[in-house]
Scaffold this motif. Sequence first.
Motif, PDB file in Angstrom:
ATOM      1  N   LEU A  33     -29.400-109.058  36.048  1.00 28.00           N
ATOM      2  CA  LEU A  33     -28.785-109.602  34.842  1.00 28.00           C
ATOM      3  C   LEU A  33     -28.788-108.570  33.717  1.00 28.00           C
ATOM      4  O   LEU A  33     -27.810-108.435  32.981  1.00 28.00           O
ATOM      5  CB  LEU A  33     -29.511-110.870  34.397  1.00 28.00           C
ATOM      6  CG  LEU A  33     -29.252-112.114  35.235  1.00 28.00           C
ATOM      7  CD1 LEU A  33     -30.175-113.249  34.792  1.00 28.00           C
ATOM      8  CD2 LEU A  33     -27.805-112.537  35.125  1.00 28.00           C
ATOM      9  N   ALA A  34     -29.885-107.835  33.591  1.00 30.36           N
ATOM     10  CA  ALA A  34     -29.952-106.796  32.552  1.00 30.36           C
ATOM     11  C   ALA A  34     -28.929-105.703  32.829  1.00 30.36           C
ATOM     12  O   ALA A  34     -28.242-105.230  31.907  1.00 30.36           O
ATOM     13  CB  ALA A  34     -31.367-106.211  32.493  1.00 30.36           C
ATOM     14  N   ALA A  35     -28.798-105.292  34.086  1.00 31.88           N
ATOM     15  CA  ALA A  35     -27.824-104.262  34.436  1.00 31.88           C
ATOM     16  C   ALA A  35     -26.400-104.741  34.160  1.00 31.88           C
ATOM     17  O   ALA A  35     -25.562-103.977  33.664  1.00 31.88           O
ATOM     18  CB  ALA A  35     -27.976-103.865  35.906  1.00 31.88           C
ATOM     19  N   ALA A  36     -26.120-105.999  34.463  1.00 29.81           N
ATOM     20  CA  ALA A  36     -24.782-106.541  34.191  1.00 29.81           C
ATOM     21  C   ALA A  36     -24.515-106.575  32.692  1.00 29.81           C
ATOM     22  O   ALA A  36     -23.398-106.286  32.244  1.00 29.81           O
ATOM     23  CB  ALA A  36     -24.654-107.939  34.784  1.00 29.81           C
ATOM     24  N   GLY A  37     -25.526-106.901  31.910  1.00 27.54           N
ATOM     25  CA  GLY A  37     -25.365-106.898  30.452  1.00 27.54           C
ATOM     26  C   GLY A  37     -25.092-105.510  29.916  1.00 27.54           C
ATOM     27  O   GLY A  37     -24.260-105.319  29.022  1.00 27.54           O
ATOM     28  N   VAL A  38     -25.775-104.517  30.463  1.00 29.57           N
ATOM     29  CA  VAL A  38     -25.546-103.132  30.038  1.00 29.57           C
ATOM     30  C   VAL A  38     -24.135-102.703  30.405  1.00 29.57           C
ATOM     31  O   VAL A  38     -23.429-102.092  29.600  1.00 29.57           O
ATOM     32  CB  VAL A  38     -26.595-102.193  30.664  1.00 29.57           C
ATOM     33  CG1 VAL A  38     -26.214-100.734  30.470  1.00 29.57           C
ATOM     34  CG2 VAL A  38     -27.971-102.469  30.072  1.00 29.57           C
ATOM     35  N   ILE A  98     -21.259-101.529  27.765  1.00 24.94           N
ATOM     36  CA  ILE A  98     -20.600-100.222  27.842  1.00 24.94           C
ATOM     37  C   ILE A  98     -19.092-100.397  27.961  1.00 24.94           C
ATOM     38  O   ILE A  98     -18.315 -99.688  27.317  1.00 24.94           O
ATOM     39  CB  ILE A  98     -21.160 -99.403  29.016  1.00 24.94           C
ATOM     40  CG1 ILE A  98     -22.593 -98.977  28.686  1.00 24.94           C
ATOM     41  CG2 ILE A  98     -20.297 -98.191  29.311  1.00 24.94           C
ATOM     42  CD1 ILE A  98     -23.313 -98.307  29.827  1.00 24.94           C
ATOM     43  N   SER A  99     -18.652-101.369  28.762  1.00 21.99           N
ATOM     44  CA  SER A  99     -17.218-101.626  28.892  1.00 21.99           C
ATOM     45  C   SER A  99     -16.621-102.028  27.547  1.00 21.99           C
ATOM     46  O   SER A  99     -15.523-101.599  27.182  1.00 21.99           O
ATOM     47  CB  SER A  99     -16.962-102.732  29.907  1.00 21.99           C
ATOM     48  OG  SER A  99     -17.376-102.328  31.183  1.00 21.99           O
ATOM     49  N   GLU A 100     -17.347-102.850  26.805  1.00 23.41           N
ATOM     50  CA  GLU A 100     -16.873-103.289  25.491  1.00 23.41           C
ATOM     51  C   GLU A 100     -16.780-102.108  24.526  1.00 23.41           C
ATOM     52  O   GLU A 100     -15.813-101.983  23.775  1.00 23.41           O
ATOM     53  CB  GLU A 100     -17.803-104.365  24.931  1.00 23.41           C
ATOM     54  CG  GLU A 100     -17.342-104.976  23.640  1.00 23.41           C
ATOM     55  CD  GLU A 100     -16.099-105.845  23.789  1.00 23.41           C
ATOM     56  OE1 GLU A 100     -15.395-106.043  22.793  1.00 23.41           O
ATOM     57  OE2 GLU A 100     -15.825-106.317  24.905  1.00 23.41           O
ATOM     58  N   MET A 101     -17.763-101.214  24.559  1.00 28.09           N
ATOM     59  CA  MET A 101     -17.730-100.048  23.673  1.00 28.09           C
ATOM     60  C   MET A 101     -16.563 -99.139  24.021  1.00 28.09           C
ATOM     61  O   MET A 101     -15.877 -98.640  23.145  1.00 28.09           O
ATOM     62  CB  MET A 101     -19.044 -99.267  23.768  1.00 28.09           C
ATOM     63  CG  MET A 101     -20.198 -99.960  23.108  1.00 28.09           C
ATOM     64  SD  MET A 101     -21.741 -99.038  23.003  1.00 28.09           S
ATOM     65  CE  MET A 101     -21.693 -97.870  24.301  1.00 28.09           C
ATOM     66  N   ARG A 102     -16.340 -98.922  25.317  1.00 28.76           N
ATOM     67  CA  ARG A 102     -15.229 -98.058  25.734  1.00 28.76           C
ATOM     68  C   ARG A 102     -13.895 -98.664  25.329  1.00 28.76           C
ATOM     69  O   ARG A 102     -12.985 -97.965  24.913  1.00 28.76           O
ATOM     70  CB  ARG A 102     -15.258 -97.851  27.239  1.00 28.76           C
ATOM     71  CG  ARG A 102     -16.324 -96.899  27.683  1.00 28.76           C
ATOM     72  CD  ARG A 102     -16.234 -96.665  29.159  1.00 28.76           C
ATOM     73  NE  ARG A 102     -17.280 -95.755  29.582  1.00 28.76           N
ATOM     74  CZ  ARG A 102     -17.640 -95.605  30.833  1.00 28.76           C
ATOM     75  NH1 ARG A 102     -17.042 -96.292  31.779  1.00 28.76           N
ATOM     76  NH2 ARG A 102     -18.597 -94.760  31.148  1.00 28.76           N
ATOM     77  N   ARG A 103     -13.766 -99.977  25.456  1.00 29.56           N
ATOM     78  CA  ARG A 103     -12.509-100.642  25.094  1.00 29.56           C
ATOM     79  C   ARG A 103     -12.257-100.499  23.602  1.00 29.56           C
ATOM     80  O   ARG A 103     -11.150-100.204  23.174  1.00 29.56           O
ATOM     81  CB  ARG A 103     -12.567-102.113  25.485  1.00 29.56           C
ATOM     82  CG  ARG A 103     -11.265-102.840  25.269  1.00 29.56           C
ATOM     83  CD  ARG A 103     -11.346-104.233  25.819  1.00 29.56           C
ATOM     84  NE  ARG A 103     -12.342-105.008  25.092  1.00 29.56           N
ATOM     85  CZ  ARG A 103     -12.033-105.968  24.219  1.00 29.56           C
ATOM     86  NH1 ARG A 103     -10.783-106.277  24.008  1.00 29.56           N
ATOM     87  NH2 ARG A 103     -12.969-106.624  23.593  1.00 29.56           N
ATOM     88  N   ASP A 104     -13.293-100.693  22.791  1.00 33.18           N
ATOM     89  CA  ASP A 104     -13.139-100.572  21.348  1.00 33.18           C
ATOM     90  C   ASP A 104     -12.799 -99.148  20.940  1.00 33.18           C
ATOM     91  O   ASP A 104     -11.991 -98.926  20.049  1.00 33.18           O
ATOM     92  CB  ASP A 104     -14.424-101.007  20.633  1.00 33.18           C
ATOM     93  CG  ASP A 104     -14.613-102.514  20.693  1.00 33.18           C
ATOM     94  OD1 ASP A 104     -13.642-103.225  21.024  1.00 33.18           O
ATOM     95  OD2 ASP A 104     -15.742-102.967  20.423  1.00 33.18           O
ATOM     96  N   LEU A 105     -13.388 -98.153  21.591  1.00 32.00           N
ATOM     97  CA  LEU A 105     -13.125 -96.760  21.242  1.00 32.00           C
ATOM     98  C   LEU A 105     -11.718 -96.341  21.644  1.00 32.00           C
ATOM     99  O   LEU A 105     -11.075 -95.567  20.940  1.00 32.00           O
ATOM    100  CB  LEU A 105     -14.147 -95.840  21.917  1.00 32.00           C
ATOM    101  CG  LEU A 105     -15.573 -95.921  21.361  1.00 32.00           C
ATOM    102  CD1 LEU A 105     -16.500 -95.044  22.195  1.00 32.00           C
ATOM    103  CD2 LEU A 105     -15.614 -95.506  19.908  1.00 32.00           C
ATOM    104  N   SER A 106     -11.223 -96.851  22.767  1.00 37.42           N
ATOM    105  CA  SER A 106      -9.899 -96.439  23.229  1.00 37.42           C
ATOM    106  C   SER A 106      -8.790 -97.073  22.404  1.00 37.42           C
ATOM    107  O   SER A 106      -7.709 -96.515  22.286  1.00 37.42           O
ATOM    108  CB  SER A 106      -9.721 -96.778  24.713  1.00 37.42           C
ATOM    109  OG  SER A 106      -9.707 -98.182  24.895  1.00 37.42           O
TER     110      SER A 106
END
Length: 59
Positions: free
Chosen positions: A30-35, A39-47
Motif C-alpha cells: 500500500l505504501a509503494a502504491a501511494g508513492v 510520483i505520477s501526480e507530480m509528473r502530470r502536474d509538471l508536464s
Amino acid sequence: MTMDIAGEVILAALALRVFGRDTVVLLRRLAAAGVRAGISEMRRDLSEGPKGVHQEGQA
C-alpha cells in the motif's frame, strides 16, 4: 490480570503471529502504491505547466 484480559492478550498475540507477516507485506504494498501515485501526480502536474501560459516552442 483477569482471565478476560489474559484471553484477549493471548488472542491478539496469536492473531499477530498468524497474520503479522501478511499485514506487513500488505502495508508495504500500500505504501509503494501511494508513492507511485504521488510520483505520477507530480509528473502530470509538471508536464502540464501553468494553465493559460504557453511553454517554449508552442504556438
